[in-house]
Design a protein around this motif. Structure first.
Motif, PDB file in Angstrom:
ATOM      1  N   HIS A 164      -3.974   4.192 -13.577  1.00 49.96           N
ATOM      2  CA  HIS A 164      -4.250   4.108 -12.139  1.00 49.96           C
ATOM      3  C   HIS A 164      -5.688   3.622 -11.909  1.00 49.96           C
ATOM      4  O   HIS A 164      -5.934   2.789 -11.044  1.00 49.96           O
ATOM      5  CB  HIS A 164      -3.999   5.485 -11.508  1.00 49.96           C
ATOM      6  N   ASN A 165      -6.618   4.134 -12.727  1.00 57.17           N
ATOM      7  CA  ASN A 165      -8.010   3.686 -12.582  1.00 57.17           C
ATOM      8  C   ASN A 165      -8.160   2.195 -12.875  1.00 57.17           C
ATOM      9  O   ASN A 165      -9.010   1.522 -12.274  1.00 57.17           O
ATOM     10  CB  ASN A 165      -8.928   4.497 -13.504  1.00 57.17           C
TER      11      ASN A 165
ATOM     12  N   PHE B  62      10.271   0.585 -15.424  1.00 57.10           N
ATOM     13  CA  PHE B  62       9.528   0.651 -14.161  1.00 57.10           C
ATOM     14  C   PHE B  62       8.635  -0.591 -14.004  1.00 57.10           C
ATOM     15  O   PHE B  62       8.591  -1.202 -12.936  1.00 57.10           O
ATOM     16  CB  PHE B  62       8.689   1.942 -14.138  1.00 57.10           C
TER      17      PHE B  62
ATOM     18  N   CYS C 128      -3.638   8.534 -15.479  1.00 60.18           N
ATOM     19  CA  CYS C 128      -4.881   8.474 -14.711  1.00 60.18           C
ATOM     20  C   CYS C 128      -5.675   7.216 -15.068  1.00 60.18           C
ATOM     21  O   CYS C 128      -6.187   6.527 -14.191  1.00 60.18           O
ATOM     22  CB  CYS C 128      -5.705   9.742 -14.980  1.00 60.18           C
TER      23      CYS C 128
ATOM     24  N   TYR D 199       9.337  -2.892 -10.736  1.00 66.06           N
ATOM     25  CA  TYR D 199       8.454  -2.512  -9.628  1.00 66.06           C
ATOM     26  C   TYR D 199       8.440  -3.621  -8.569  1.00 66.06           C
ATOM     27  O   TYR D 199       8.133  -4.770  -8.871  1.00 66.06           O
ATOM     28  CB  TYR D 199       7.034  -2.252 -10.159  1.00 66.06           C
TER      29      TYR D 199
ATOM     30  N   PHE E 208     -11.218   7.491 -10.161  1.00 68.56           N
ATOM     31  CA  PHE E 208     -10.884   8.921 -10.084  1.00 68.56           C
ATOM     32  C   PHE E 208     -11.347   9.579 -11.375  1.00 68.56           C
ATOM     33  O   PHE E 208     -11.143   9.037 -12.463  1.00 68.56           O
ATOM     34  CB  PHE E 208      -9.371   9.049  -9.906  1.00 68.56           C
TER      35      PHE E 208
ATOM     36  N   HIS F 264       2.446  10.249 -11.206  1.00 70.89           N
ATOM     37  CA  HIS F 264       1.560  11.363 -11.586  1.00 70.89           C
ATOM     38  C   HIS F 264       2.319  12.686 -11.591  1.00 70.89           C
ATOM     39  O   HIS F 264       2.050  13.555 -12.420  1.00 70.89           O
ATOM     40  CB  HIS F 264       0.367  11.456 -10.631  1.00 70.89           C
TER      41      HIS F 264
ATOM     42  N   GLU G 204       0.832  -1.218   0.000  1.00 71.71           N
ATOM     43  CA  GLU G 204       0.000   0.000   0.000  1.00 71.71           C
ATOM     44  C   GLU G 204       0.861   1.261   0.000  1.00 71.71           C
ATOM     45  O   GLU G 204       0.648   2.182  -0.796  1.00 71.71           O
ATOM     46  CB  GLU G 204      -0.874   0.007   1.256  1.00 71.71           C
TER      47      GLU G 204
ATOM     48  N   PHE H 189       0.887  -4.347 -14.617  1.00 71.07           N
ATOM     49  CA  PHE H 189       1.232  -3.047 -15.201  1.00 71.07           C
ATOM     50  C   PHE H 189       1.948  -3.245 -16.545  1.00 71.07           C
ATOM     51  O   PHE H 189       1.693  -2.529 -17.519  1.00 71.07           O
ATOM     52  CB  PHE H 189       2.099  -2.244 -14.223  1.00 71.07           C
TER      53      PHE H 189
ATOM     54  N   TRP I 236      -2.606  16.848  -9.146  1.00 73.47           N
ATOM     55  CA  TRP I 236      -1.161  16.578  -9.212  1.00 73.47           C
ATOM     56  C   TRP I 236      -0.299  17.743  -9.683  1.00 73.47           C
ATOM     57  O   TRP I 236       0.912  17.642  -9.705  1.00 73.47           O
ATOM     58  CB  TRP I 236      -0.898  15.338 -10.080  1.00 73.47           C
TER      59      TRP I 236
ATOM     60  N   GLY J 102       2.692   1.657  -3.129  1.00 72.15           N
ATOM     61  CA  GLY J 102       1.779   2.104  -4.190  1.00 72.15           C
ATOM     62  C   GLY J 102       1.533   3.606  -4.110  1.00 72.15           C
ATOM     63  O   GLY J 102       1.650   4.310  -5.120  1.00 72.15           O
ATOM     64  N   ARG J 103       1.219   4.104  -2.919  1.00 70.57           N
ATOM     65  CA  ARG J 103       0.963   5.549  -2.768  1.00 70.57           C
ATOM     66  C   ARG J 103       2.179   6.367  -3.188  1.00 70.57           C
ATOM     67  O   ARG J 103       2.052   7.363  -3.902  1.00 70.57           O
ATOM     68  CB  ARG J 103       0.597   5.878  -1.312  1.00 70.57           C
TER      69      ARG J 103
ATOM     70  N   ASN K 120      -7.317   0.754  -9.684  1.00 65.42           N
ATOM     71  CA  ASN K 120      -8.409   1.045  -8.740  1.00 65.42           C
ATOM     72  C   ASN K 120      -9.569   0.072  -8.950  1.00 65.42           C
ATOM     73  O   ASN K 120     -10.125  -0.479  -7.987  1.00 65.42           O
ATOM     74  CB  ASN K 120      -8.926   2.479  -8.940  1.00 65.42           C
TER      75      ASN K 120
ATOM     76  N   SER L 280       4.576   5.450  -5.166  1.00 57.84           N
ATOM     77  CA  SER L 280       4.875   5.268  -6.591  1.00 57.84           C
ATOM     78  C   SER L 280       3.917   6.070  -7.456  1.00 57.84           C
ATOM     79  O   SER L 280       4.325   6.691  -8.444  1.00 57.84           O
ATOM     80  CB  SER L 280       4.804   3.794  -6.957  1.00 57.84           C
TER      81      SER L 280
END
Ligand code: FAD
Length: 111
Positions: A85-86, A47, A82, A51, A97, A22, A11, A60, A106, A14-15, A89, A17
């Motif tokens: 990332h979605n 990346f 975005c 990762y 988002f 972004h 977690e 990814f 951002w 992730g935040r 999510n 990264s």
């Protein structure tokens, strides 16, 4: 003295990264040179290989294969990031988002 802190879990990693990714998109040139486009493509590819969460990296990597990073401008890269990332999510059952607001979140700030 060293502060007592725990190693980053999935977690926290992730935040941190997403903050890097972004923010890199937010500061990416509006009109990148061919070399800058190539560097961003290579960065995202590497990346996705290094990762340090294996199952995250695999997905990814596949996402990048299916939807090539749009590196032609800051706006396109920010939107692409975005959406990427979605995709995560959605996989994790988190709220999506609204990508119309990526730049407020951002780059510019909310107010
Ligand atoms: P995060 O999802 O980390 O988001 C941080 C902040 O970004 C949010 O508070 C919000 O302000 C903003 N934000 C949210 N969505 C968007 C968006 N679409 N566009 C712009 N800004 C947004 N975790 C797993 O458990 N399994 C995985 O397979 C996995 N894959 C990952 C792959 C990558 C490439 C990365 C970077 C992370 C991955 N993670 C994965 C971690 C996961 O995405 C979250 O970072 C983690 O669960 C913490 O979530 P969070 O709710 O704190 O917010």
């Amino acid at each position: 003295h060293y502060r007592q802190v725990e190693p980053a879990d999935v977690e926290e990693l992730g935040r941190s990264s997403w903050t890097l990714l972004h923010t890199a998109a937010a500061k990416y040139p509006r009109q990148p040179s061919d070399a800058q486009k190539q560097e961003m493509r290579q960065f995202l590819s590497i990346f996705s290989h290094i990762y340090p969460c294996n199952w995250c990296a695999k997905d990814f990597e596949q996402y990048i294969r299916d939807r090539a990073p749009r590196v032609d401008s800051r706006d396109e890269l920010g939107q692409w990031m975005c959406e990427a990332h979605n995709d995560v999510n959605q996989k994790l059952g988190k709220e999506l988002f609204d990508c119309n607001f990526w730049k407020k979140r951002w780059l510019d700030g909310w107010e």
